[in-house]
Design a protein around this motif. Structure first.
Motif, PDB file in Angstrom:
ATOM      1  N   LYS A 116       1.396   3.494  -8.858  1.00 57.28           N
ATOM      2  CA  LYS A 116       2.618   3.022  -8.217  1.00 57.28           C
ATOM      3  C   LYS A 116       2.313   1.847  -7.293  1.00 57.28           C
ATOM      4  N   GLU A 117       1.219   1.943  -6.531  1.00 60.94           N
ATOM      5  CA  GLU A 117       0.847   0.856  -5.626  1.00 60.94           C
ATOM      6  C   GLU A 117       0.527  -0.426  -6.391  1.00 60.94           C
ATOM      7  N   LEU A 118      -0.213  -0.305  -7.489  1.00 63.71           N
ATOM      8  CA  LEU A 118      -0.544  -1.478  -8.287  1.00 63.71           C
ATOM      9  C   LEU A 118       0.687  -2.071  -8.949  1.00 63.71           C
ATOM     10  N   ALA A 119       1.605  -1.225  -9.398  1.00 59.68           N
ATOM     11  CA  ALA A 119       2.842  -1.726 -10.009  1.00 59.68           C
ATOM     12  C   ALA A 119       3.664  -2.507  -8.992  1.00 59.68           C
ATOM     13  N   ILE A 120       3.737  -2.027  -7.764  1.00 60.85           N
ATOM     14  CA  ILE A 120       4.493  -2.721  -6.719  1.00 60.85           C
ATOM     15  C   ILE A 120       3.825  -4.049  -6.376  1.00 60.85           C
ATOM     16  N   ALA A 121       2.499  -4.035  -6.218  1.00 59.41           N
ATOM     17  CA  ALA A 121       1.778  -5.271  -5.898  1.00 59.41           C
ATOM     18  C   ALA A 121       1.889  -6.281  -7.037  1.00 59.41           C
ATOM     19  N   ASP A 122       1.817  -5.809  -8.281  1.00 55.82           N
ATOM     20  CA  ASP A 122       1.933  -6.700  -9.428  1.00 55.82           C
ATOM     21  C   ASP A 122       3.327  -7.306  -9.505  1.00 55.82           C
ATOM     22  N   LEU A 123       4.355  -6.506  -9.246  1.00 55.96           N
ATOM     23  CA  LEU A 123       5.722  -7.013  -9.272  1.00 55.96           C
ATOM     24  C   LEU A 123       5.938  -8.082  -8.198  1.00 55.96           C
TER      25      LEU A 123
END
Length: 179
Positions: A116-123
């Motif tokens: 979830k953290e990586l998805a938010i940072a990637d977005l």
């Protein structure tokens, strides 16, 4: 009269193009389904060869939600490749008795919500690096250009380690050096 109708049609077309370019909330940088006319080769798992048992009465009754003897178990194979005991993988996919493998893999800590953290940072990163106006309008993938600054120079690192005497595996030739 004719000039006014052409101007209206041009204005309507410009509004449609503008609306199409602004229609997405989240930037989509990769389009893996684009141009895919063949089956996904990663969705096909090779199974073990079928065997004829000695005694057909010794076969277990069919269980639709359970695997069979010819099914591939990729998690157990991954555990074996990492030096663990593949028999310790339980049917739900979790590691049971292989504490050494778990402690080695988690020696630097575990973040339970890492996906979830990586998805938010990637977005957030992709929102800042959405590409040029025409790329967005025409749905041109901008993934590689957005992440180009973070790309590793594979052959540069390879030669750096080789110069220091670190044993390295064979690698294909650098296509930029051949030019």
């Amino acid at each position: 009269m004719r000039v006014a109708s052409v101007a209206r049609a041009g204005g309507l077309l410009a509004l449609c193009v503008l609306a199409a370019g602004c229609s997405r909330n989240a930037p989509q940088m990769m389009y893996p389904q684009r141009g895919q006319v063949t089956p996904d080769e990663f969705a096909i798992l090779p199974s073990k060869p079928m065997e004829m048992p000695e005694d057909l009465t010794a076969l277990p009754p069919p269980a639709p939600l359970e695997g069979n003897r010819t099914d591939v178990n990729p998690k157990a194979e991954a555990v074996a490749a990492l030096g663990g005991n593949p028999n310790s993988v339980e049917t739900d996919g979790k590691l049971g008795a292989d504490g050494a493998l778990i402690s080695q893999a988690t020696r630097y800590g575990v973040t339970p919500e890492i996906r979830k953290e990586l998805a938010i940072a990637d977005l957030e990163y992709r929102k800042k690096n959405r590409g040029r106006l025409l790329e967005r309008w025409l749905n041109v993938p901008t993934y590689y250009s957005a992440y180009e600054s973070q790309e590793m120079d594979q052959h540069g690192v390879l030669w750096k380690y080789r110069a220091k005497g670190v044993p390295t595996s064979a690698a294909p030739p650098d296509p930029e050096a051949e030019e």
